[in-house]
Write an enzyme that holds these catalytic residues in place. Structure first.
Site, mmCIF file in Angstrom:
data_model
loop_
_atom_site.group_PDB
_atom_site.id
_atom_site.type_symbol
_atom_site.label_atom_id
_atom_site.label_comp_id
_atom_site.label_asym_id
_atom_site.label_seq_id
_atom_site.Cartn_x
_atom_site.Cartn_y
_atom_site.Cartn_z
ATOM 1 N N GLY A 1 -3.539 -67.812 1.997
ATOM 2 C CA GLY A 1 -2.678 -67.185 1.000
ATOM 3 C C GLY A 1 -3.258 -67.420 -0.371
ATOM 4 N N ASP B 1 1.776 -56.507 4.014
ATOM 5 C CA ASP B 1 0.492 -56.501 3.316
ATOM 6 C C ASP B 1 -0.247 -55.177 3.460
ATOM 7 O OD1 ASP B 1 -0.109 -56.952 6.016
ATOM 8 O OD2 ASP B 1 -0.998 -58.926 5.676
ATOM 9 N N THR B 2 -0.160 -54.553 4.630
ATOM 10 C CA THR B 2 -0.831 -53.261 4.794
ATOM 11 C C THR B 2 -0.181 -52.185 3.920
ATOM 12 O OG1 THR B 2 -1.359 -53.865 7.064
ATOM 13 C CG2 THR B 2 -1.643 -51.558 6.469
ATOM 14 N N GLN C 1 -13.458 -64.825 12.467
ATOM 15 C CA GLN C 1 -12.864 -66.045 11.900
ATOM 16 C C GLN C 1 -12.767 -67.153 12.948
ATOM 17 O OE1 GLN C 1 -9.069 -64.832 10.299
ATOM 18 N NE2 GLN C 1 -9.997 -63.326 8.942
#
Length: 479
Positions: free
Chosen positions: A16, A239-240, A310
Site C-alpha cells: 500500500g 482499484d481497477t 511476485q
C-alpha cells in the site's frame, strides 16, 4: 487557479502507499509518494487473513506524513482490491478480514449452483463465477461463523477503512460491484439474490456513487496526528475502477475502438460500457460486469497477473537467490522459443505458496516435462501471461462484435518492457502502456472532480494523458 492538493491511498494485495497529488497552476497533476508499506495475508488456524489494524495504522501514518509535506490538503480517499470485507459490531471489527486467497469458499460455489444454476445467477448479478467473490466468501463465513452476522454491519475494505477514519457508513458502488451481490442494471443490491442465497441484505449499508462526501476525520484522529479535520471522499474505491478513470484515452477515440488492461497483482482486461452485458457468450467466456465512474460498467475478465512473478521472486529470495524484477525480466529475455506454458488462472496458482514448484508441477502434469532453469521458468510466466491476454482479448472482441485498435495497459506492469512487447506481439494490436500510477491517479481524479477542479471524466482522461508518459508498442517479429 491556485494549486489544489489531495491525498490518495492505494492499497493492493501486496503493498500500500499514500500518494500526494497536486494539480498545479498549469493544470498538470504531479504525484509524490509520501508513504509505502507492505500488505501480505497471514495464516492462522488453516485460514488466511489480512491484518486490518496494521492497515489502519499505516493509513494514519500516511496521513501524518502527507500533512508534514503539505499543510493544505483538500481531501483524502482510499481505493483497494475488491471482494474482501470486515464485519463490525459496536464500532469494532468482529475479527480480521479473511483474504480472498483463502480456499474456504470453493465448496460453496457448488452448493449455490444447486440453488442457482450458472445462467440464472449470471442473469441476476452479471458476475463471473469465482470462489473468491464476496458472495461465496459470505456463504463460507456464515457456515463457519454464523454469530458474526448478528447485530453487525459488513463493509468492504475501503469502506471499512473510511468508517474507521470518519464514522461514515456506506457502500461505494464500484467496490460493491465486486461482491457478486449487486444488480448490474439497477446499480443496487440484488435483494432476490440475497434471498435465494440465504444471506441477510441488512448486513450491508446503502450504495453511494464515487465522489460522494464521507465526512471528515474523527476528532480523536485529528488530535492524535496533529492534523486538521480534512474532508474524506469516496473515490472509485475498487482499484481497477480508479485505474480506468485515469486511462488516457484520446478524446476523439471511438468508444468501441479501445480496451484496457489494468495489470498489477491481478490483471483485469475489459471495456467500458454504458449497460451490462449478460449474454450467453459473456457467461461462457467468464466476463464480469463491475461498476465504474458515472454509473458505467467495467466489462472485464480477471486474470492472475504479476502475482506469479511476485510469488516466484519471494520464494527464490527466501531460498537465498536474491533477484529484482528487472533481473527477472532480463533472464526471461535471454530465453528464445520456450515450449513451456501454464494457465495463469488455474486454481493452484491463486493461494500463496511455492510458486516455482507449482509451475513445475503444472508443466509435468500437462506433459511438458521439467523446466530446466530459473530463466526458463520466468520466461514461461511471461509467455503464458501474454498469450492469456491475447486469448481473452479475442473473446472480448467476439462477445462485443468489435475490432479493437488499441489496448491501454495501466499500472505497475507497464514498467516491464518485455511483457509489454510480448503482449503486443501476441495480441497483434498497438499497446499504449501507462500511466504506471494509474490507480492513484484515478483516485485523485475523482477527488478533483468532487472538488470542482476537474470538470468530468473526459477532462480527467485528457489531464492524465497530458501529465504522465505513455509508451507505445507495436507488434514485431522474432522476440
Amino acid at each position: 487557479m491556485a494549486a489544489i492538493h489531495c491525498l490518495a491511498f492505494d492499497l493492493g494485495a501486496s503493498s500500500g502507499r499514500a500518494v500526494l497529488g497536486t494539480l498545479d497552476n498549469n493544470k498538470i497533476l504531479n504525484l509524490k509518494e509520501v508513504h509505502r508499506f507492505k500488505n501480505y495475508p497471514y495464516e492462522k488456524g488453516h485460514h488466511w487473513f489480512w491484518d486490518f489494524e496494521h492497515l489502519f495504522q499505516e493509513i494514519k501514518t500516511g496521513i501524518a506524513k502527507a500533512f508534514a509535506e503539505e499543510a493544505d490538503i483538500a481531501s483524502i480517499s482510499i481505493d483497494t482490491w475488491g471482494v474482501d470485507y470486515v464485519f463490525f459490531r459496536n464500532g469494532k471489527p468482529v475479527r480480521d478480514p479473511f483474504s480472498y486467497r483463502d480456499s474456504r469458499a470453493e465448496e460453496d460455489v457448488e452448493k449455490l449452483r444447486k440453488i442457482l444454476p450458472d445462467k440464472e445467477l449470471y442473469a441476476l448479478n452479471g458476475t463471473q463465477i469465482f470462489s473468491i467473490d464476496t458472495l461465496y466468501q459470505l456463504l463460507a463465513h456464515q457456515r463457519e461463523f454464523p454469530e458474526d452476522f448478528e447485530n453487525s454491519i459488513c463493509l468492504l475494505i475501503p469502506d471499512a477503512l473510511i468508517y474507521m477514519l470518519t464514522g461514515e457508513i456506506s457502500s461505494e458502488y464500484t467496490i460493491a460491484s465486486t461482491t457478486g451481490l449487486l444488480d448490474p442494471r439497477r446499480r443496487d443490491w440484488n435483494l432476490e439474490l440475497f434471498r435465494k442465497a440465504g444471506l441477510p441484505p441488512s448486513i450491508f449499508p446503502s450504495i453511494v456513487m464515487p465522489g460522494t462526501p464521507a465526512g471528515c476525520l474523527r476528532p480523536e484522529i485529528c488530535k492524535e496526528l496533529h492534523v486538521p479535520a480534512v474532508k474524506v471522499v469516496k473515490t472509485a474505491s475498487h482499484d481497477t475502477a480508479s485505474a480506468v478513470v485515469a486511462c488516457p484515452v484520446h478524446p476523439l477515440a471511438e468508444k468501441n475502438s479501445w480496451a484496457y488492461l489494468s495489470s498489477g497483482t491481478w490483471a483485469l482486461l475489459g471495456m467500458e460500457l454504458d449497460a451490462p452485458d449478460t449474454s450467453e457468450k459473456a457467461l461462457q467466456y467468464k466476463y464480469t460486469n463491475e461498476g465504474g465512474l458515472n454509473g458505467t460498467i467495467r466489462f472485464l475478465v480477471n486474470i492472475v497477473g504479476t502475482w506469479l512473478l511476485q510469488e516466484t521472486r519471494r520464494v527464490w529470495n527466501e531460498e537465498g537467490c536474491s533477484l529484482s524484477f528487472a533481473e527477472m525480466e532480463k533472464m526471461a529475455a535471454e530465453i528464445q522459443n520456450s515450449p513451456f506454458r501454464i494457465d495463469p488462472n488455474s486454481h493452484e496458482f491463486i493461494a500463496p505458496g511455492n510458486m516455482p514448484e507449482k509451475i513445475q508441477h503444472y508443466c509435468r502434469v500437462h506433459g511438458q516435462g521439467e523446466i530446466p532453469s530459473k530463466a526458463a521458468l520466468v520466461r514461461c510466466i511471461y509467455d503464458s501471461l501474454a498469450e492469456c491476454f491475447r486469448d481473452n482479448l479475442k473473446r472480448l472482441q467476439q462477445i462485443r462484435g468489435v475490432q479493437l485498435q488499441t489496448l491501454h495497459i495501466l499500472g505497475g506492469a507497464t514498467k516491464d518492457n518485455l511483457l509489454m512487447q510480448l503482449t503486443a506481439n501476441a495480441t497483434d494490436i498497438e499497446i499504449a502502456a501507462g500511466p504506471v500510477e494509474a490507480t492513484a491517479i484515478g483516485n485523485l481524479m475523482v477527488q478533483l472532480i468532487a472538488a470542482g477542479a476537474v470538470q468530468n471524466l473526459q477532462e480527467a482522461r485528457i489531464l492524465s494523458g497530458k501529465s504522465f508518459p505513455v509508451k507505445r508498442y507495436r507488434p514485431i517479429a522474432g522476440l
